[in-house]
Structures are given as C-alpha cells and as structure tokens.
Design an enzyme around this catalytic site. Structure first.
Site, PDB file in Angstrom:
ATOM      1  N   HIS A 144      53.072   7.554  -7.535  1.00 38.83           N
ATOM      2  CA  HIS A 144      52.690   6.938  -6.267  1.00 38.83           C
ATOM      3  C   HIS A 144      52.499   7.997  -5.201  1.00 38.83           C
ATOM      4  O   HIS A 144      53.239   8.982  -5.159  1.00 38.83           O
ATOM      5  CB  HIS A 144      53.752   5.921  -5.804  1.00 38.83           C
ATOM      6  CG  HIS A 144      53.162   4.929  -4.875  1.00 38.83           C
ATOM      7  ND1 HIS A 144      53.039   5.176  -3.534  1.00 38.83           N
ATOM      8  CD2 HIS A 144      52.609   3.720  -5.110  1.00 38.83           C
ATOM      9  CE1 HIS A 144      52.439   4.144  -2.977  1.00 38.83           C
ATOM     10  NE2 HIS A 144      52.161   3.241  -3.897  1.00 38.83           N
ATOM     11  N   ASP A 192      52.077  -1.662 -10.408  1.00 43.55           N
ATOM     12  CA  ASP A 192      51.162  -2.138 -11.447  1.00 43.55           C
ATOM     13  C   ASP A 192      51.752  -2.105 -12.844  1.00 43.55           C
ATOM     14  O   ASP A 192      51.262  -2.781 -13.745  1.00 43.55           O
ATOM     15  CB  ASP A 192      49.880  -1.286 -11.426  1.00 43.55           C
ATOM     16  CG  ASP A 192      49.137  -1.481 -10.122  1.00 43.55           C
ATOM     17  OD1 ASP A 192      48.883  -2.643  -9.777  1.00 43.55           O
ATOM     18  OD2 ASP A 192      48.841  -0.481  -9.445  1.00 43.55           O
TER      19      ASP A 192
HETATM   20  C1  LIG Z   1      48.746   6.799  -7.688  1.00 47.71           C
HETATM   21  C2  LIG Z   1      48.436   8.272  -7.789  1.00 47.71           C
HETATM   22  C3  LIG Z   1      46.922   8.492  -7.540  1.00 47.71           C
HETATM   23  C4  LIG Z   1      49.216   9.007  -6.736  1.00 47.71           C
HETATM   24  O1  LIG Z   1      49.105  10.352  -6.974  1.00 47.71           O
HETATM   25  P1  LIG Z   1      49.682  11.449  -5.962  1.00 47.71           P
HETATM   26  O2  LIG Z   1      51.155  11.451  -5.989  1.00 47.71           O
HETATM   27  O3  LIG Z   1      49.046  11.289  -4.666  1.00 47.71           O
HETATM   28  O4  LIG Z   1      49.253  12.811  -6.487  1.00 47.71           O
HETATM   29  P2  LIG Z   1      48.106  13.337  -7.394  1.00 47.71           P
HETATM   30  O5  LIG Z   1      47.134  12.319  -7.851  1.00 47.71           O
HETATM   31  O6  LIG Z   1      47.558  14.485  -6.652  1.00 47.71           O
HETATM   32  O7  LIG Z   1      49.000  13.852  -8.632  1.00 47.71           O
HETATM   33  C5  LIG Z   1      49.963  14.901  -8.493  1.00 47.71           C
HETATM   34  C6  LIG Z   1      50.300  15.438  -9.861  1.00 47.71           C
HETATM   35  O8  LIG Z   1      51.047  14.445 -10.577  1.00 47.71           O
HETATM   36  C7  LIG Z   1      50.327  14.065 -11.743  1.00 47.71           C
HETATM   37  N1  LIG Z   1      50.395  12.628 -11.897  1.00 47.71           N
HETATM   38  C8  LIG Z   1      50.490  11.709 -10.903  1.00 47.71           C
HETATM   39  N2  LIG Z   1      50.531  10.486 -11.430  1.00 47.71           N
HETATM   40  C9  LIG Z   1      50.474  10.639 -12.771  1.00 47.71           C
HETATM   41  C10 LIG Z   1      50.455   9.739 -13.855  1.00 47.71           C
HETATM   42  N3  LIG Z   1      50.490   8.428 -13.659  1.00 47.71           N
HETATM   43  N4  LIG Z   1      50.379  10.221 -15.095  1.00 47.71           N
HETATM   44  C11 LIG Z   1      50.310  11.547 -15.301  1.00 47.71           C
HETATM   45  N5  LIG Z   1      50.320  12.462 -14.319  1.00 47.71           N
HETATM   46  C12 LIG Z   1      50.401  12.002 -13.067  1.00 47.71           C
HETATM   47  C13 LIG Z   1      48.892  14.504 -11.503  1.00 47.71           C
HETATM   48  O9  LIG Z   1      48.205  14.727 -12.704  1.00 47.71           O
HETATM   49  C14 LIG Z   1      49.074  15.748 -10.687  1.00 47.71           C
HETATM   50  O10 LIG Z   1      49.404  16.796 -11.545  1.00 47.71           O
HETATM   51  P3  LIG Z   1      48.920  18.305 -11.217  1.00 47.71           P
HETATM   52  O11 LIG Z   1      49.577  18.641  -9.912  1.00 47.71           O
HETATM   53  O12 LIG Z   1      49.466  19.076 -12.372  1.00 47.71           O
HETATM   54  O13 LIG Z   1      47.437  18.260 -11.122  1.00 47.71           O
HETATM   55  C15 LIG Z   1      48.805   8.814  -9.182  1.00 47.71           C
HETATM   56  O14 LIG Z   1      50.179   8.756  -9.364  1.00 47.71           O
HETATM   57  C16 LIG Z   1      48.083   8.104 -10.309  1.00 47.71           C
HETATM   58  O15 LIG Z   1      46.927   8.427 -10.604  1.00 47.71           O
HETATM   59  N6  LIG Z   1      48.744   7.107 -10.976  1.00 47.71           N
HETATM   60  C17 LIG Z   1      48.122   6.357 -12.021  1.00 47.71           C
HETATM   61  C18 LIG Z   1      47.245   5.256 -11.430  1.00 47.71           C
HETATM   62  C19 LIG Z   1      48.076   4.162 -10.809  1.00 47.71           C
HETATM   63  O16 LIG Z   1      49.020   3.674 -11.401  1.00 47.71           O
HETATM   64  N7  LIG Z   1      47.661   3.749  -9.607  1.00 47.71           N
HETATM   65  C20 LIG Z   1      48.311   2.655  -8.899  1.00 47.71           C
HETATM   66  C21 LIG Z   1      49.027   3.155  -7.670  1.00 47.71           C
HETATM   67  S1  LIG Z   1      49.992   1.881  -6.936  1.00 47.71           S
END
Ligand SMILES: CC(C)(COP(=O)(O)OP(=O)(O)OC[C@H]1O[C@@H](n2cnc3c(N)ncnc32)[C@H](O)[C@@H]1OP(=O)(O)O)[C@@H](O)C(=O)NCCC(=O)NCCS
Length: 393
Positions: A263, A320
C-alpha cells in the site's frame, strides 16, 4: 537535493496537496477515520447509507434525517428508460468498468439539478449517483447475460437490492449485511488516485458527474481498484498449486507483484484487510467454501515471509486481498468486483467533490495546475527548424 527534485517523478508520494475534512489515515498505526469516526466502529454499528450521509454532511444523521436520506436513495433507484435502452445497444463483451465510466455521463443527462451548482443541488446529485450506480452495475450484468433486469425493490436495503437486481433472487440477510459492511469499508480513503482524479476534474468547475467519470477511470487500473479482480485470478490460478512458497518466490524473482498486497500509505496492516479477513473466514464456514480462506492465508503467510527475507516487511495484505474471495463467495462475478468498489467509493468521491467545489477545507476553490520540468528536445527559444515532410530523411 532541492525540494523540486525530491517531489517530482515520485507519484506525489509524501506530498501534501490539500487539506481535507473527509477522512484521515495513520499509515504507521493502520488507522482509517471517516469524519472523525473509526471505520471499525462504523463497519460494526453503522450502515453504508448512514456512512454515506456522514461523509456527505460531516455529521451522523438523526433518526429522521437518516430515514429521509434512505427514502430518497431508495426512490432514486428508478432510472429513466433510455438508460436501459442505451445499455442494451452496447457490446456485450465490454468490461463493466468501461460500461460504468461511459454510463456516468448518461446519468448526468437524467439529472435535473445538474447545472444548479449549489451545495444542496450537488447533494441531490450525489444521492442519485449513490442510488443508481449499483442499479447500473446489476443492470449491465443482466443485459450482457441476456436476462431481464428485475425492478428495484424499495423494501430492500442498499446492498440487498443490489444482490436482488444482480441475481434475481432475494439475498440471505447475513450476506446482504456483509456486503453492506464491505461498502462501508471501501467508502473513502483520502487522496487515493481516483479521488484525486475526481477532485482535479471538478477543480475546473466541471460538474459532479464529469469528476465521477474520471474517478471510475482511475479506479479501473490494476494498481488501484482493479486489484481485487486480479487477486481472484491469482486465487483461481493457484487453486491446484501445492508449492505456494515456490510460486511466491518465482513471482517476485520475475519482478511481478503479488496482487492485493502493499500500500502506498499503510506501512503496517491495512485495517480494512483485517476486517475482511475475518469476514472471509466466517463466510467460508457458512457457505462451505473454506478453501478460499485457506488458500489466501497460505499465500499471505508465504508472501509475508518472502517480503521479510527481501527487506520489504512493510508490504502486507491490503483491502483487495480478502475482498476478492468475499465477493466471490457472495456470487459476484470477478469482473464486477471493481464496479462494486465504485458502488461504495461513490460516497467518498461525492464528499470530496463537494469539499473541492465549495472550498470546505480551504480559503477558496483552486484549479489544480502543477508544473513539470521540460526535459525533451530543445533548440532554443526560436524553436527547432521545421523541415517539410518531403525533406525529412
Ligand atoms: C499499491 C502499490 C502500487 C503501492 O506501492 P508503493 O508502496 O507506493 O510503492 P511502489 O509501487 O513504488 O513499490 C515499492 C517497492 O515495493 C515493491 N512492491 C510493492 N507492492 C508489491 C507487491 N504487491 N508485490 C511485490 N512487490 C511489491 C515494488 O516492486 C517496489 O520494489 P522496488 O523498490 O524493488 O522497485 C503496490 O503495493 C502494488 O502494486 N500492489 C499490488 C496492487 C494492489 O494490490 N493494489 C491495490 C492497492 S489498495
């Protein structure tokens, strides 16, 4: 590094762009509050309609206010015939989120208060949207399946009426109450991508429906509301998989994400996920479908262990991860999971749209207009020499 360098190209993470009175998240402690109230308490004691009233009006209703609000919502479920007629013309394979995004402006055409840009008129539009989005989602599913659309039943609660119009069967009361709880839990979440899209659009003085259509578009993406459908796809794929740990490792080694985990704001457990996890277990037992809870728990355990090993222990299940098996057990088709999210988030979107339009948390309405730094081709202020197409090699 100066400030500009730190905030650009970061998806606005950690950048505060506005004040809001609608909701609050403490991402470190895993707390979500709507208008001052903890979501755990609302989920247990309130209803989605009462929560929507709270979000729109900044206070819980009196008994009389709640009854009037609920009566209005039930009455507004009736949509003009041309909405159904136009849905019948659309390709049956269209994704329900595309249908919803296209249908929101169609609903705008049926709103007599559209151009009266007062707060009261916007509340009436919000009531119509809250009432009609579930009807649209259910109607589209019936139409694409070649089935009649059951008339809305004014005697049924918001969630129960949705299940009735979707399936053509009067739902089990406990399941309708569980769906209502899911709607409460998804109703708002500060400046997530779709809410920001709604607010940005109405900051131009566009009407509420234009903002909501943008919100639906933003919600459809798999990193936002589209994640719940992806979680169900993953669960289906892994139904027969015995080596879940191996699958998680391979997935992460390939640079793929585990859907329903992580998240942008929570750095600990998502409080909504905790609630939905318990619901998934309870529903599984009630319906004899415990396999989904067991499978999700195994994926969760394996993923948490693997994230820890890779130094990413802040990645935990989000809303989710467990809403997907919950909706599946309720008999909702996977491609409707994100539209169901929209049925709930419409309450938060409308509350934020009203806050933005009427500057309820700032001195005056402001058009969003961020800046960018140009890093493209540049030949000086006179511009590059334009070569006619025939002379270009
Ligand atoms: C929701 C989301 C976009 C938030 O991400 P965030 O914390 O802002 O950060 P980022 O997208 O920049 O990810 C940061 C790191 O964590 C990793 N990461 C984050 N969520 C991950 C996941 N669900 N699975 C694997 N790796 C994940 C990323 O690959 C990234 O790794 P890196 O730094 O080595 O490139 C992300 O967690 C995600 O894509 N989740 C899956 C989709 C999802 O469930 N969305 C619903 C949200 S309520």
């Amino acid at each position: 590094m100066n400030d500009t360098v730190r905030i650009k190209n970061t998806g606005l993470r950690g950048v505060t762009v506005a004040d809001t009175r609608v909701s609050f998240i403490d991402g470190e402690k895993g707390i979500l509050i709507y208008r001052g109230y903890r979501i755990e308490e609302l989920a247990e004691k309130s209803s989605f309609i009462e929560t929507a009233y709270l979000l729109l009006n900044n206070a819980l209703p009196t008994r009389e206010e709640l009854d009037t609000f609920e009566m209005r919502i039930r009455a507004e479920r009736q949509m003009p015939g041309y909405v159904y007629e136009s849905l019948k013309q659309w390709p049956k394979l269209a994704h329900p989120m595309d249908v919803l995004q296209s249908a929101v402006p169609v609903l705008a055409m049926a709103d007599p208060d559209l151009l009266l840009d007062s707060r009261d008129a916007n509340i009436l539009s919000a009531i119509r949207l809250i009432a009609r989005i579930p009807v649209l989602v259910a109607a589209w599913h019936r139409i694409r399946s070649g089935l009649d659309v059951p008339c809305p039943d004014e005697g049924l609660s918001h969630a129960a009426n949705f299940l009735w119009q979707l399936t053509g069967t009067k739902p089990d009361e406990e399941i309708a109450r569980d769906l209502d709880m899911c709607l409460i839990l998804h109703a708002d979440h500060t400046f997530n991508a779709s809410t920001f899209a709604c607010r940005e659009v109405v900051s131009t003085r566009a009407h509420m429906y234009a903002g909501v259509a943008a919100g639906v578009g933003a919600l459809s993406g798999s990193l936002h509301g589209g994640a719940n459908a992806e979680v169900m796809r993953m669960l289906r794929e892994l139904e027969a998989e015995s080596d879940i740990e191996g699958w998680v490792k391979r997935q992460l080694d390939r640079g793929e994400r585990i859907m329903g985990m992580g998240h942008a704001v929570y750095k600990t457990a998502d409080p909504r996920a905790e609630f939905l996890k318990k619901m998934s277990s309870r529903l599984g037992k009630k319906l004899g479908q415990e396999k989904w809870y067991e499978l999700s728990s195994r994926i969760e355990d394996a993923a948490l262990k693997e994230f820890e090993r890779r130094g990413k222990s802040a990645i935990k299940p989000n809303v989710d991860f467990y809403s997907a098996p919950v909706y599946h057990m309720m008999g909702i088709p996977p491609d409707l999971f994100t539209p169901v999210f929209a049925m709930s988030r419409i309450a938060g979107w409308c509350a934020h749209i009203i806050e933005e339009k009427f500057a309820e948390a700032q001195d005056k309405p402001m058009l969003y207009r961020p800046s960018t730094e140009y890093i493209g081709q540049y030949c000086g202020l006179m511009g590059c020499a334009y070569e006619p197409v025939e002379r270009r090699s």
